[in-house]
Structure formats: structure tokens, C-alpha cells
Design an enzyme around this catalytic site. Structure first.
Site, PDB file in Angstrom:
ATOM      1  N   ARG A  38       7.924  -2.647   2.699  1.00 46.90           N
ATOM      2  CA  ARG A  38       8.076  -2.793   4.155  1.00 46.90           C
ATOM      3  C   ARG A  38       8.381  -4.232   4.487  1.00 46.90           C
ATOM      4  NH1 ARG A  38       3.076   0.926   6.411  1.00 46.90           N
ATOM      5  NH2 ARG A  38       3.761   2.758   5.248  1.00 46.90           N
TER       6      ARG A  38
ATOM      7  N   SER B  97       6.369   3.475   8.687  1.00 46.35           N
ATOM      8  CA  SER B  97       5.221   4.177   9.254  1.00 46.35           C
ATOM      9  C   SER B  97       4.913   3.757  10.687  1.00 46.35           C
ATOM     10  CB  SER B  97       4.014   3.947   8.338  1.00 46.35           C
ATOM     11  OG  SER B  97       2.960   4.742   8.768  1.00 46.35           O
ATOM     12  N   HIS B  98       3.754   3.151  10.887  1.00 43.18           N
ATOM     13  CA  HIS B  98       3.276   2.831  12.234  1.00 43.18           C
ATOM     14  C   HIS B  98       3.784   1.474  12.713  1.00 43.18           C
ATOM     15  CE1 HIS B  98       0.754   1.289   9.110  1.00 43.18           C
ATOM     16  NE2 HIS B  98       0.360   0.329   9.911  1.00 43.18           N
TER      17      HIS B  98
ATOM     18  N   THR C  34      -7.826   2.230  -1.069  1.00 46.43           N
ATOM     19  CA  THR C  34      -6.926   2.523   0.052  1.00 46.43           C
ATOM     20  C   THR C  34      -5.525   2.824  -0.478  1.00 46.43           C
ATOM     21  OG1 THR C  34      -8.174   1.173   1.583  1.00 46.43           O
ATOM     22  CG2 THR C  34      -5.847   1.498   2.086  1.00 46.43           C
TER      23      THR C  34
ATOM     24  N   ARG D   1      -8.754  -6.774   7.668  1.00 48.25           N
ATOM     25  CA  ARG D   1      -9.462  -5.616   8.208  1.00 48.25           C
ATOM     26  C   ARG D   1     -10.936  -5.755   7.852  1.00 48.25           C
ATOM     27  NH1 ARG D   1      -5.107  -2.853   9.731  1.00 48.25           N
ATOM     28  NH2 ARG D   1      -3.481  -2.184   8.278  1.00 48.25           N
TER      29      ARG D   1
ATOM     30  N   THR E 169       0.839  -1.208   0.000  1.00 50.92           N
ATOM     31  CA  THR E 169       0.000   0.000   0.000  1.00 50.92           C
ATOM     32  C   THR E 169       0.870   1.252   0.000  1.00 50.92           C
ATOM     33  OG1 THR E 169      -1.574  -1.247   1.360  1.00 50.92           O
ATOM     34  CG2 THR E 169      -1.948   1.110   1.172  1.00 50.92           C
TER      35      THR E 169
ATOM     36  N   ASP F  82       2.681  11.123   9.442  1.00 49.94           N
ATOM     37  CA  ASP F  82       1.600  11.449   8.512  1.00 49.94           C
ATOM     38  C   ASP F  82       0.216  11.084   9.055  1.00 49.94           C
ATOM     39  OD1 ASP F  82       1.954   8.737   8.231  1.00 49.94           O
ATOM     40  OD2 ASP F  82       2.336   8.758   6.069  1.00 49.94           O
ATOM     41  N   ARG F  83       0.156  10.313  10.136  1.00 46.39           N
ATOM     42  CA  ARG F  83      -1.156   9.960  10.701  1.00 46.39           C
ATOM     43  C   ARG F  83      -1.495  10.847  11.886  1.00 46.39           C
ATOM     44  NH1 ARG F  83      -2.205   3.527  10.556  1.00 46.39           N
ATOM     45  NH2 ARG F  83      -1.489   3.188   8.435  1.00 46.39           N
TER      46      ARG F  83
ATOM     47  N   GLU G  47      -8.607   9.253   5.119  1.00 41.28           N
ATOM     48  CA  GLU G  47      -8.816   7.817   5.192  1.00 41.28           C
ATOM     49  C   GLU G  47      -9.131   7.415   6.625  1.00 41.28           C
ATOM     50  OE1 GLU G  47      -6.182   5.357   2.445  1.00 41.28           O
ATOM     51  OE2 GLU G  47      -4.821   6.822   3.280  1.00 41.28           O
ATOM     52  N   GLU G  48      -9.819   6.278   6.732  1.00 39.76           N
ATOM     53  CA  GLU G  48     -10.159   5.745   8.053  1.00 39.76           C
ATOM     54  C   GLU G  48      -8.914   5.358   8.847  1.00 39.76           C
ATOM     55  OE1 GLU G  48      -9.216   2.448   8.419  1.00 39.76           O
ATOM     56  OE2 GLU G  48      -8.639   2.414   6.298  1.00 39.76           O
ATOM     57  N   SER G  49      -7.788   5.135   8.146  1.00 37.04           N
ATOM     58  CA  SER G  49      -6.563   4.677   8.801  1.00 37.04           C
ATOM     59  C   SER G  49      -5.786   5.845   9.425  1.00 37.04           C
ATOM     60  CB  SER G  49      -5.690   3.935   7.796  1.00 37.04           C
ATOM     61  OG  SER G  49      -5.438   4.760   6.668  1.00 37.04           O
TER      62      SER G  49
ATOM     63  N   ASP H  56       6.191   8.121  11.115  1.00 34.32           N
ATOM     64  CA  ASP H  56       6.718   9.096  10.154  1.00 34.32           C
ATOM     65  C   ASP H  56       5.909  10.386  10.071  1.00 34.32           C
ATOM     66  OD1 ASP H  56       4.650   7.616   9.017  1.00 34.32           O
ATOM     67  OD2 ASP H  56       5.357   7.959   6.985  1.00 34.32           O
TER      68      ASP H  56
ATOM     69  N   ASP I 123       2.122   9.229  14.171  1.00 28.23           N
ATOM     70  CA  ASP I 123       2.742   7.906  14.043  1.00 28.23           C
ATOM     71  C   ASP I 123       4.238   8.000  13.757  1.00 28.23           C
ATOM     72  OD1 ASP I 123       2.503   8.934  11.495  1.00 28.23           O
ATOM     73  OD2 ASP I 123       2.314   6.970  10.565  1.00 28.23           O
TER      74      ASP I 123
ATOM     75  N   LYS J 281      -0.510  12.593   3.465  1.00 24.04           N
ATOM     76  CA  LYS J 281      -1.319  12.909   4.638  1.00 24.04           C
ATOM     77  C   LYS J 281      -0.409  13.545   5.678  1.00 24.04           C
ATOM     78  CE  LYS J 281      -1.328   8.121   6.318  1.00 24.04           C
ATOM     79  NZ  LYS J 281      -0.884   7.213   5.233  1.00 24.04           N
TER      80      LYS J 281
HETATM   81  C1  G16 Z   1      -0.520   3.580   4.436  1.00 27.10           C
HETATM   82  C2  G16 Z   1      -1.135   4.264   3.261  1.00 27.10           C
HETATM   83  C3  G16 Z   1      -2.562   4.613   3.556  1.00 27.10           C
HETATM   84  C4  G16 Z   1      -3.329   3.389   3.989  1.00 27.10           C
HETATM   85  C5  G16 Z   1      -2.637   2.754   5.166  1.00 27.10           C
HETATM   86  C6  G16 Z   1      -3.256   1.445   5.583  1.00 27.10           C
HETATM   87  O1  G16 Z   1      -0.407   4.464   5.491  1.00 27.10           O
HETATM   88  O2  G16 Z   1      -0.432   5.433   2.935  1.00 27.10           O
HETATM   89  O3  G16 Z   1      -3.113   5.177   2.420  1.00 27.10           O
HETATM   90  O4  G16 Z   1      -4.638   3.725   4.331  1.00 27.10           O
HETATM   91  O5  G16 Z   1      -1.298   2.479   4.830  1.00 27.10           O
HETATM   92  O6  G16 Z   1      -3.141   0.540   4.553  1.00 27.10           O
HETATM   93  P1  G16 Z   1      -3.532  -0.977   4.762  1.00 27.10           P
HETATM   94  O7  G16 Z   1      -4.971  -0.976   5.220  1.00 27.10           O
HETATM   95  O8  G16 Z   1      -3.329  -1.585   3.427  1.00 27.10           O
HETATM   96  O9  G16 Z   1      -2.645  -1.542   5.846  1.00 27.10           O
HETATM   97  P2  G16 Z   1       0.950   4.587   6.318  1.00 27.10           P
HETATM   98  O10 G16 Z   1       0.676   5.615   7.356  1.00 27.10           O
HETATM   99  O11 G16 Z   1       1.183   3.204   6.878  1.00 27.10           O
HETATM  100  O12 G16 Z   1       1.984   4.973   5.322  1.00 27.10           O
END
Ligand code: G16
Length: 544
Positions: free
Chosen positions: A21, A112-113, A344, A497, A17, A281-282, A363-365, A279, A277, A376
Site C-alpha cells: 500500500r 482497503s480502508h 495481526t 495503536r 500487514t 471485508d470489514r 480481529e479487533e480491526s 474493499d 470498508d 474476512k
Molecule cells: C488488514 C489486515 C488485517 C489487519 C488490519 C489492520 O486489514 O487484513 O488482518 O487487522 O489490516 O492492520 P494494522 O493494525 O497493521 O494496520 P484491511 O482491511 O486493511 O485489509
């Protein structure tokens, strides 16, 4: 000094996504990072003419990876690399620098997270000249290249660049500029929001806690909230970035930021809580005794945008990812602006932002952002809320309640089953896909499935198509929906999910607890898909 090194492809260097990673142990294998970075350069038109921005969230291996990438950049005769001091940059700050300096793109080092440290995860992603994540077409090309790679270019001896001291350095033909990663970002935020008003809010005793989760936003948050906006010195907690995030999981949600939630809910705990989070962005937004779901947050920011200096002319349109609740759709309809539904992944917003079709998206995330950058932006969302509170002079819970009373409430929850057996999760999805026709029109436990589909998207700007983006069960008679997706960001097994929502407009029920209100649909989600059977889990790991 430039040397051509022979190498062999690694299987599975496929970005998900958001970039590549993997567990740190995978990333630190011989030539693993080198292969991926060289593949990026092989996909750039003219790497030697490129200006790149480079930085990461400071997790374990960040510093070593920066040095490796600088040598490969020099090996490819890249013209200029702009590096955040000590190798640090938040993701939105990279996006800003790419745009400000009209760079060719940027490389962000982050998972990220996901947890960090020697046992944690590492990640790398490439952003393009608009400042946003590379589109699918480019990530596919990079992946294809990794599967054939036979050589990479680097420089020897492996001299280290002093990334801790701002200045200009030369590595062969490549100029390396080490810059402060914070100043420009703070300046941008000041240009968007009414800092004077927020300053007054704090002067009048407003209490906030921002949990940086020992990740990248700590130094940014100290600079903005405490030094610029006059918040007390203990406003930012866990503000020092650590390579292992203090052993924590830098994911700003009710499970992994539970300490912040408890803090804000204490009688003297404060008026406002927020977290970001790994990096940066959340974002998570909390009021005293209340949590704002990311979907509701997007809807509220949209409804109130004209109260904020940067958006006082109104919004061109908005967008949300498919599993995000439809709360923002209702606001967009009320405002008479377009609302787009994308798969997503932040990369899907890029074309809409570049084409001027949308101003806000989310986004919901726990991701929310606008056209100020192409990522973001966690601190941006927190500042938006602070500006809004300062203008409306209401608490978070009052703002949320008024919003629900006006638009209705899309009662929403997401259940995550983390690191489950990959084969079991894929079977669950495959069996649902095979049953769309059989499910459509069925009445199960009193809930009628009006239709079932697998979300597909055609980009309205460039016509590119993606399919298989998540299974939706629509219950139109009760204005409800269940969505099943496999995460594209996990590194162990599969993460299932399940997203569940239903519109509630009865004033009596509008303030109820989401898990209670949705209990019937939560049970139905298992009945229809066989979650327990396929995952072997009897409850989710994370409930949002
Ligand atoms: C990334 C993407 C987001 C996505 C999220 C969750 O966020 O940039 O657009 O909504 O992952 O993705 P998934 O549901 O596929 O785990 P981040 O903050 O992890 O870079």
C-alpha cells in the site's frame, strides 16, 4: 506482440500487514506497478499454466491498473484471467472465485480502508489457491524479487480489453473472462443464512441502514438487502462506488462512519446499522443507541453460531488476532472448543481454516469471517447479525447485554495515533522492549504488571515462526492488558495503536462507558510508554 521491457528496481516494495500500500503518486511512477506484478509472476511456479482472478475496489487508478496487469499476464502467457465486470470485485468475492474456479490465485487492487482519489492511496495484494492472502514466506519472496528485477513482459500495442462487458476475450495466448462479480457471492450468502427468516423480519417493519461508504459493497448490498431480502429501497446509503469514495475515508468505525451512527441513534433512526470498508471485508455493527465492538461481535457470533443454518453443527474452533479482546476466549472455553491467538493479519488464519482447526475467526480491526472463504467478509458478518436478530427476536442491545451478563464484559478500547513521526514511534517501541525485565512485577499507580512480552507466534500447522508482533503488558490480578503495536497498513509516517482492555463482571458496572471505565489504564498506557513525548500528540486521532 510480447515484448521484454527493461526496468530498474524500486526500493521499499515490501508488503505490509495486507499487501503493498502506497500513495497513488508512488504507484503511478513509471514501471512501479509493472515491477511488482512481474515479481508476483516470477514467484509463481509455472505462470503460463495459471488461472488468476483479478479485480479491485474501484478506487482511482483501478481501471488503468487492470489493463496494465492484463497485458503483463499476457506477456507471461498466463492461461486465463477472470476479471470482475468493470474491474470490480470485493475482496471476499475474489476469495470465493479463486476457490470456486480452483484458480492459482488472485490479484486484488485495494488499499482497503485508506482514502482514495488522486491524492489517496492504492494497493495490490496477491492471494493464493486457498483464496487467502499470501503467507509471509511468499510475500517475502515477492519483495526479494522486486529488489532485483531487471525486466518485465508485456504486450504491445497496448490494446484495451473491454472490461465493462461480460464475455471472453483473447490477448495473445491468454483468455480473459469478464464476469459478473456479484451473482456467485449472493448465491453463497443464500446458502449460509436463512434468507426467508430475514425477509420476514424486514416484512414486519424492521429498519436497517447499511453504509457502503461509496465503496465496493454498494452493488452487493443493493442486491442482497433490497432486492433479495425485501428491505426498503433507502436501506443502502452511499451505495454507488466512486473512485475517491466521495472524498470520504472508507473505514467503518465510529469516527469515519459517524454519520451512520447519528442516523441510527435518532429516535426514528432504525433498529440496526452496519457499514463496510473500501474493499468489503470489514464490518461495523450498530444497534439503536449501541455499538458492538468487533471483539464482542466475534464472541457473540461464536456463542450463537448453532442458531445459523451454516453453523448448526457447531464450530470446530475459533481464532482471534492477539490485540483482539479475550471475549471470544471465554465463549470458546464455555463451548469446549479450541481458541487460537494469532498475530495481526488475516493471512495467519489461513492454515487454521484449511486444516479444519477453526470455523470462525476475527480481529479487533472490524474483521470477522468464517471458513466459507479465506478473507474476512463484511456483508457476511452483517447477514449473520440479521439472521441472529431474526431468530432471537431481540434488539442488538438486548443481545449484547445478555451476552455480557452471561460471560462478563471485556471492556475494550483502541487508541490510534495516526501518521506520527516514524522515528519517535520506533523509539517508543524499542524503549518498551528494553524494559521488559524492569517492568515485570512493578506496581505503577496501583496497577501491577505481572509480565511484559513481545508477541511471537509459531503456526501450529506448518511450524513457521514470526516475532515482534506487538508488546503486551499483562495485569493478571485485575484481568487486564495493554498492547502497543505499530500498524502495518499506514502509508504516511507511523501509526501507533494502543489497545486497552479489562474484564468486568460486576453487574453494576457492566454497561458503563468504555472510555470512563478504562480511564485509569488509558492514563497508565501513556505513563509507561511516554506516548505524548514520543509522538508529540496529546490525544489519539481515532478512538474505537
Ligand atoms: C488488514 C489486515 C488485517 C489487519 C488490519 C489492520 O486489514 O487484513 O488482518 O487487522 O489490516 O492492520 P494494522 O493494525 O497493521 O494496520 P484491511 O482491511 O486493511 O485489509
Amino acid at each position: 506482440m510480447i515484448q521484454t521491457c527493461q526496468t530498474h528496481p524500486y526500493m521499499g516494495q515490501k508488503p505490509g500487514t495486507s499487501g503493498l500500500r502506497k500513495p497513488i503518486k508512488v504507484f503511478t511512477q513509471k514501471d512501479y506497478l509493472e515491477n511488482f506484478v512481474q515479481s508476483i509472476f516470477d514467484c509463481l511456479d509455472v505462470p503460463y499454466a495459471a488461472t488468476l482472478v483479478l479485480g479491485g475496489d474501484g478506487r482511482f487508478y483501478n481501471r488503468e491498473a487492470i489493463q496494465i496487469i492484463l497485458r503483463i499476464a499476457a506477456g507471461n502467457r498466463v492461461s486465463r484471467v477472470i476479471v470482475g465486470q468493470s474491474g470490480l470485485f470485493s475482496t471476499p468475492a475474489v476469495s470465493l472465485q479463486i476457490r470456486k474456479r480452483k484458480a492459482t490465485g488472485g490479484i486484488i487492487l485495494s488499499a482497503s480502508h485508506n482514502p482514495g482519489g488522486p491524492e489517496g492511496d492504492f494497493g495490490i495484494k496477491f492471494n493464493t489457491a486457498n483464496g487467502g492472502p499470501a503467507p509471509e514466506s511468499l510475500t517475502e519472496s515477492i519483495y526479494a524479487r522486486t529488489q532485483k528485477i531487471e525486466r518485465y513482459y508485456t504486450v504491445v500495442p497496448a490494446n484495451h480489453i473491454d472490461i465493462d462487458t461480460p464475455g471472453s476475450y483473447q490477448l495473445e495466448d491468454t483468455t480473459i473472462e469478464v464476469i459478473d462479480p456479484i451473482d456467485d457471492y449472493v448465491y453463497l450468502m443464500e446458502s449460509l443464512f436463512d434468507f426467508e427468516r430475514i425477509h420476514t423480519l424486514f416484512r414486519n417493519g424492521f429498519r436497517m441502514h447499511f453504509d457502503a461508504m461509496h465503496a465496493i459493497t454498494g452493488p452487493y448490498a443493493h442486491a442482497i438487502f433490497e432486492r433479495k431480502l425485501g428491505a426498503p429501497e433507502d436501506t443502502v446509503i452511499h451505495g454507488i462506488p466512486l473512485a475517491d469514495f466521495g472524498g470520504g475515508h472508507p473505514d467503518p468505525n465510529l469516527t469515519y462512519a459517524a454519520g451512520l451512527v447519528r442516523q441510527i441513534n435518532r429516535p426514528e433512526g432504525g433498529d440496526f446499522g452496519a457499514a463496510s470498508d473500501g474493499d468489503g471485508d470489514r464490518n461495523m455493527i450498530l444497534g439503536h443507541g449501541c455499538f458492538v465492538s468487533p471483539s464482542d461481535s466475534l464472541a457473540i457470533l461464536t456463542a450463537n453460531a448453532r442458531r445459523i443454518p451454516a453453523y448448526q453443527e457447531g464450530l470446530l474452533g475459533v481464532a482471534r488476532s492477539m490485540p483482539t479482546s479475550r471475549a471470544v476466549d471465554r465463549v470458546a472455553q464455555y463451548l469446549g472448543i479450541p481458541c487460537y491467538e494469532t498475530p495481526t493479519g488475516w493471512k495467519f488464519f489461513g492454515n487454521l481454516l484449511d486444516a479444519g482447526r477453526i470455523t470462525l475467526c476475527g480481529e479487533e480491526s472490524f474483521g470477522t469471517g468464517s471458513d466459507h472463504v479465506r478473507e474476512k467478509d463484511g456483508l457476511w458478518a452483517v447477514l449473520f447479525w440479521l439472521n441472529l436478530i431474526a431468530v432471537r427476536r431481540q434488539s442488538v442491545s438486548e443481545i449484547l447485554k445478555e451476552h455480557w451478563l452471561q460471560y462478563g464484559r471485556d471492556v475494550y478500547t483502541r487508541h490510534d495515533y495516526e501518521a506520527v513521526d516514524q522515528a519517535g514511534a520506533e523509539t517508543l517501541m524499542a524503549q518498551l522492549r528494553e524494559r521488559f525485565d524492569a517492568l515485570t512485577g512493578q506496581n505503577i499507580e496501583g496497577h501491577k504488571i505481572t509480565n511484559a512480552d513481545d508477541f511471537a507466534y509459531t503456526d501450529p500447522i506448518d511450524g513457521s515462526c514470526v516475532s515482534g508482533q506487538g508488546i503486551q503488558l499483562h495485569f493478571n490480578e485485575e484481568d487486564a492488558r495493554i498492547v502497543y503495536r505499530l500498524s502495518g497498513t499506514g502509508t504516511h509516517g507511523a501509526t501507533l495503536r494502543v489497545y486497552i482492555e479489562r474484564m468486568e463482571s460486576s453487574k453494576k458496572r457492566i454497561l458503563g462507558n468504555a472510555q470512563t471505565q478504562l480511564a485509569d489504564l488509558i492514563a497508565l498506557a501513556d505513563t509507561v510508554a511516554g506516548i505524548k513525548t514520543h509522538t508529540g500528540r496529546d490525544k489519539p486521532d481515532v478512538i474505537t
